[in-house]
Design a protein around this motif. Structure first.
Motif, PDB file in Angstrom:
ATOM      1  N   ALA A 154       0.837  -0.914   0.224  1.00 19.35           N
ATOM      2  CA  ALA A 154      -0.021   0.112  -0.159  1.00 19.35           C
ATOM      3  C   ALA A 154       0.813   1.343  -0.057  1.00 19.35           C
ATOM      4  CB  ALA A 154      -1.148  -0.052   1.291  1.00 19.35           C
ATOM      5  N   GLY A 155       1.984   1.034   0.610  1.00 22.94           N
ATOM      6  CA  GLY A 155       2.964   2.221   0.748  1.00 22.94           C
ATOM      7  C   GLY A 155       2.363   3.669   1.404  1.00 22.94           C
ATOM      8  N   ARG A 156       1.683   3.234   2.510  1.00 22.86           N
ATOM      9  CA  ARG A 156       1.253   4.257   3.315  1.00 22.86           C
ATOM     10  C   ARG A 156       2.503   5.321   3.887  1.00 22.86           C
ATOM     11  NH1 ARG A 156      -4.029   3.494   4.865  1.00 22.86           N
ATOM     12  NH2 ARG A 156      -4.818   1.289   4.107  1.00 22.86           N
ATOM     13  N   ARG A 157       2.169   6.561   4.049  1.00 18.62           N
ATOM     14  CA  ARG A 157       2.789   7.442   4.546  1.00 18.62           C
ATOM     15  C   ARG A 157       3.201   7.367   6.191  1.00 18.62           C
ATOM     16  NH1 ARG A 157       0.890  13.095   2.398  1.00 18.62           N
ATOM     17  NH2 ARG A 157      -1.107  12.480   3.263  1.00 18.62           N
ATOM     18  N   ALA A 158       4.174   7.762   6.771  1.00 21.34           N
ATOM     19  CA  ALA A 158       4.391   7.414   7.995  1.00 21.34           C
ATOM     20  C   ALA A 158       3.907   8.640   8.796  1.00 21.34           C
ATOM     21  CB  ALA A 158       5.892   7.219   8.279  1.00 21.34           C
ATOM     22  N   ARG A 159       3.885   9.820   7.947  1.00 16.42           N
ATOM     23  CA  ARG A 159       3.711  11.021   8.703  1.00 16.42           C
ATOM     24  C   ARG A 159       2.099  11.348   8.289  1.00 16.42           C
ATOM     25  NH1 ARG A 159       8.825  14.978   8.678  1.00 16.42           N
ATOM     26  NH2 ARG A 159      10.291  13.712   9.747  1.00 16.42           N
ATOM     27  N   PRO A 160       1.344  11.901   9.461  1.00 15.29           N
ATOM     28  CA  PRO A 160      -0.083  12.190   8.982  1.00 15.29           C
ATOM     29  C   PRO A 160      -0.071  13.695   8.399  1.00 15.29           C
ATOM     30  CG  PRO A 160       0.459  12.853  11.174  1.00 15.29           C
ATOM     31  CD  PRO A 160       1.722  11.979  10.861  1.00 15.29           C
ATOM     32  N   ALA A 161      -0.985  13.991   7.491  1.00 14.39           N
ATOM     33  CA  ALA A 161      -1.151  15.045   6.671  1.00 14.39           C
ATOM     34  C   ALA A 161      -1.366  16.256   7.397  1.00 14.39           C
ATOM     35  CB  ALA A 161      -2.424  14.879   5.652  1.00 14.39           C
ATOM     36  N   LEU A 162      -1.881  16.211   8.587  1.00  9.69           N
ATOM     37  CA  LEU A 162      -1.988  17.320   9.738  1.00  9.69           C
ATOM     38  C   LEU A 162      -1.484  16.851  10.926  1.00  9.69           C
ATOM     39  CD1 LEU A 162      -3.079  20.201  10.288  1.00  9.69           C
ATOM     40  CD2 LEU A 162      -5.178  19.091  11.003  1.00  9.69           C
ATOM     41  N   ARG A 163      -0.541  17.273  11.401  1.00 14.76           N
ATOM     42  CA  ARG A 163       0.347  17.261  12.868  1.00 14.76           C
ATOM     43  C   ARG A 163      -0.462  17.962  14.045  1.00 14.76           C
ATOM     44  NH1 ARG A 163       4.866  14.267  12.522  1.00 14.76           N
ATOM     45  NH2 ARG A 163       5.524  15.003  14.503  1.00 14.76           N
ATOM     46  N   ILE A 164      -0.914  17.109  14.983  1.00 17.08           N
ATOM     47  CA  ILE A 164      -1.383  17.557  16.175  1.00 17.08           C
ATOM     48  C   ILE A 164      -0.276  17.748  16.996  1.00 17.08           C
ATOM     49  CG2 ILE A 164      -3.038  17.435  17.881  1.00 17.08           C
ATOM     50  CD1 ILE A 164      -4.839  15.761  16.000  1.00 17.08           C
ATOM     51  N   PRO A 165       0.013  18.889  17.758  1.00 22.33           N
ATOM     52  CA  PRO A 165       0.899  18.972  18.732  1.00 22.33           C
ATOM     53  C   PRO A 165       0.807  17.847  19.991  1.00 22.33           C
ATOM     54  CG  PRO A 165      -0.016  21.358  18.085  1.00 22.33           C
ATOM     55  CD  PRO A 165      -0.687  19.901  17.657  1.00 22.33           C
ATOM     56  N   ALA A 166       1.632  17.478  20.563  1.00 23.14           N
ATOM     57  CA  ALA A 166       1.281  16.476  21.641  1.00 23.14           C
ATOM     58  C   ALA A 166       0.798  17.235  22.974  1.00 23.14           C
ATOM     59  CB  ALA A 166       2.645  15.751  22.007  1.00 23.14           C
ATOM     60  N   PRO A 167      -0.126  16.546  23.777  1.00 20.89           N
ATOM     61  CA  PRO A 167      -0.783  17.211  24.656  1.00 20.89           C
ATOM     62  C   PRO A 167       0.289  17.237  25.930  1.00 20.89           C
ATOM     63  CG  PRO A 167      -1.675  15.008  24.409  1.00 20.89           C
ATOM     64  CD  PRO A 167      -0.721  15.401  23.207  1.00 20.89           C
ATOM     65  N   ARG A 168      -0.054  18.217  26.910  1.00 16.76           N
ATOM     66  CA  ARG A 168       0.763  18.001  28.046  1.00 16.76           C
ATOM     67  C   ARG A 168      -0.095  17.589  29.174  1.00 16.76           C
ATOM     68  NH1 ARG A 168       4.161  23.740  28.328  1.00 16.76           N
ATOM     69  NH2 ARG A 168       4.957  23.656  25.881  1.00 16.76           N
ATOM     70  N   THR A 169      -1.259  17.222  29.057  1.00 13.22           N
ATOM     71  CA  THR A 169      -2.104  16.556  30.001  1.00 13.22           C
ATOM     72  C   THR A 169      -1.925  15.133  29.860  1.00 13.22           C
ATOM     73  OG1 THR A 169      -3.335  18.739  29.924  1.00 13.22           O
ATOM     74  CG2 THR A 169      -4.271  16.632  31.101  1.00 13.22           C
ATOM     75  N   PRO A 170      -1.874  14.375  30.663  1.00 15.65           N
ATOM     76  CA  PRO A 170      -1.595  12.826  30.525  1.00 15.65           C
ATOM     77  C   PRO A 170      -3.005  12.274  29.970  1.00 15.65           C
ATOM     78  CG  PRO A 170      -0.640  13.599  32.653  1.00 15.65           C
ATOM     79  CD  PRO A 170      -1.425  14.721  32.051  1.00 15.65           C
ATOM     80  N   TRP A 171      -4.083  12.601  30.516  1.00 14.80           N
ATOM     81  CA  TRP A 171      -5.459  12.107  29.963  1.00 14.80           C
ATOM     82  C   TRP A 171      -5.990  12.237  28.589  1.00 14.80           C
ATOM     83  CZ3 TRP A 171      -9.468  15.157  28.630  1.00 14.80           C
ATOM     84  CH2 TRP A 171      -9.497  16.530  29.106  1.00 14.80           C
TER      85      TRP A 171
END
Length: 552
Positions: free
Chosen positions: A318-335
């Protein structure tokens, strides 16, 4: 040495002579095996024809009698009126699916012995690969003739015309679609390296075009379209050309006549087939070897009824891309880590978000149609709307499904299997709630509001729970394969079907009647909401137990 010199010519002649001699020798050696294979194929065709004649013919005759007696008068009228809109979309979808499947299989499929012994030899590719393409095209053509003919016959039952022209027109459209899909698959295999760079965008654009074609009949049913839209749909694409004889035989009044459209359709199919035949000798050894390996893995998984493994095997090329088209910043809240993780996973496969949106829109259209039509048609449409919402949820629980297939993905997470199942329900529930809310707003703004639409947002948690049950189903238990012998036959097929579809069937049994009652009665109350939320709680609890059991 210059290309095209006498040495190159002698090499090509020697390669052609070696190819002819090798293939002649193999035909003589494998004569008994080929004869046995032909007998097996003939027996399979006979068995399918017998089963189809015994079970299919009475169904078709019953449908013809019901259509002629106008027992389904409230159902086929919208279907026939929208035929110029949905038929081209259906044919385009079939062609695209056949072309997309060529990324892992393709119409030129070699067996293991050919891959291991013949491909490394200095033989000409044309005589070796073209017969494979021809055999695949013949099988696809027969299936297209049968499927298109059946569709034309069923459409003719809702009209006063004869069934012969409609059946022939449907068979013509099915034949051309099958050949076009086979040729497209061959071209996908041939130009695999070019598609590795641009294939994702090409297929995304193709899916969007098919989605637009598929949205036209939905808009026609919900809001209505002017007559010129039907004319544009029949001429804007080659599949519209294929449908025009069928429209002329059933509804009548095809713009421009069916002869010109049939001629254009034949030229289009013939041109694509010619391109495929000329491109087949250029298929690389790597592509042929990869597809042979993947096909063997898929066959082994299907024989063991491991559908998950079969689907995983089809993703090899399939050759899927490893990176998403839109990157979401990693959250600082654990939940928020688990919702961020699931949403990032869905963004890596934006097609699932698109299909979820399509199924949400289809759910809204089905509920609006159910509210405006009583009787059997309204009930069937309400059940279909519930099923569409389940399909949307099934697209969005893909992170849970991947985690169930590979337990290493959740090995370092500080949650157990039960807690993870509930965490995986958060993002699908939120996205579906937003989607169904948007559908309700659009219907209200367009003057198509009905209280039955309120059942969709309330039924979202129940649909997500049912989809999670399917995502965490795990391996098929061995004891289901044996079954129990009864006077009606062995129960193994029924048990396997219930095991695979248990979440969806439970949802339809418990939720669809409530949605159908809201559509028929034209009102939606607190009691119905309480019932749907109770079903959702039960479904999520069931998903927790299933996740814990599947993780051992």
């Amino acid at each position: 040495m210059r290309p095209g010199s006498s040495a190159d010519v002698r090499t090509d002649v020697h390669r052609d002579e070696s190819t002819v001699a090798t293939l002649t020798f193999l035909r003589a050696v494998r004569g008994r095996h080929r004869a046995e294979k032909r007998r097996n194929v003939a027996f399979l065709v006979y068995s399918l024809a017998l089963v189809g004649g015994v079970w299919g013919t009475p169904v078709l005759l019953a449908a013809a009698r019901l259509g002629r007696s106008r027992a389904l008068e409230d159902r086929p009228a919208p279907l026939l009126e929208a035929l110029p809109l949905w038929a081209p979309a259906l044919l385009a979808l079939v062609t695209l699916v056949m072309a997309r499947s060529a990324t892992w299989r393709g119409p030129v499929l070699l067996d293991g012995a050919t891959v291991a012994w013949l491909l490394p030899q200095p033989l000409a590719r044309g005589p070796l690969l073209t017969p494979r393409l021809v055999s695949s095209a013949i099988v696809a053509a027969l299936l297209g003739l049968l499927g298109g003919g059946v569709l034309g016959f069923l459409l003719s039952t809702g009209t006063a015309g004869a069934w012969g022209p409609a059946t022939a027109a449907g068979a013509w459209a099915g034949l051309g679609t099958a050949l076009l899909g086979t040729a497209s698959g061959a071209l996908v295999v041939r130009y695999e390296r070019a598609l590795a760079r641009r294939g994702r965008r090409i297929f995304a654009a193709a899916w969007c075009a098919v989605a637009v074609l598929g949205a036209l009949p939905v808009v026609s049913v919900v809001h209505g379209l002017p007559p010129w839209a039907h004319t544009v749909a029949l001429w804007i694409s080659p599949w519209g050309w294929a449908v025009q004889p069928l429209v002329e035989a059933t509804v009548g009044g095809a713009p421009g006549g069916g002869f010109l459209a049939a001629l254009l359709w034949a030229c289009c199919v013939a041109g694509c087939v010619r391109l495929a035949v000329r491109a087949v000798p250029g298929i690389s050894q790597e592509s042929l070897r990869l597809r042979a390996t993947v096909a063997d893995r898929v066959s082994a998984s299907l024989f063991s009824l491991d559908l998950r493994q079969a689907r995983s095997a089809t993703r090899v090329g399939a050759g899927r891309r490893a990176r998403p088209a839109l990157r979401i910043p990693a959250p600082r809240t654990p939940w928020l880590v688990m919702p961020w993780r699931d949403l990032s996973g869905l963004l890596r496969a934006p097609g699932r978000l698109g299909w979820a949106a399509v199924w949400c829109a289809s759910c809204g259209a089905a509920l609006v149609f159910a509210a405006g039509h009583g009787g059997t048609a309204g009930t069937v449409s309400a059940v279909a709307g519930t099923w569409f919402l389940y399909l949307a949820a099934a697209q969005l629980v893909e992170p849970a499904r991947l985690e169930s297939d590979d337990v290493r993905r959740a090995a370092l997470l500080p949650y157990g299997a039960r807690a993870l199942a509930l965490w995986h329900a958060a993002v699908p529930t939120l996205l579906l709630a937003l989607g169904t809310g948007l559908v309700c707003a659009v219907c209200a703004a367009g003057g198509r509001w009905t209280p039955a639409l309120l059942a969709a947002p309330t039924a979202v948690p129940a649909c997500v729970g049912a989809a999670l049950v399917g995502a965490y189903r795990g391996q098929l238990p061995v004891h289901l394969l044996t079954g129990t012998d009864t006077p009606m036959g062995n129960t193994a097929p029924l048990q396997i079907g219930l095991w695979y579809l248990r979440g969806m069937l439970a949802l339809l049994v418990l939720v669809a009647p409530v949605v159908a009652d809201a559509a028929r009665g034209g009102e939606y109350g607190a009691g119905q909401s309480v019932w749907l939320l109770a079903v959702a709680a039960g479904g999520l609890g069931w998903a927790r137990r299933t996740a814990h059991r599947s993780q051992g």
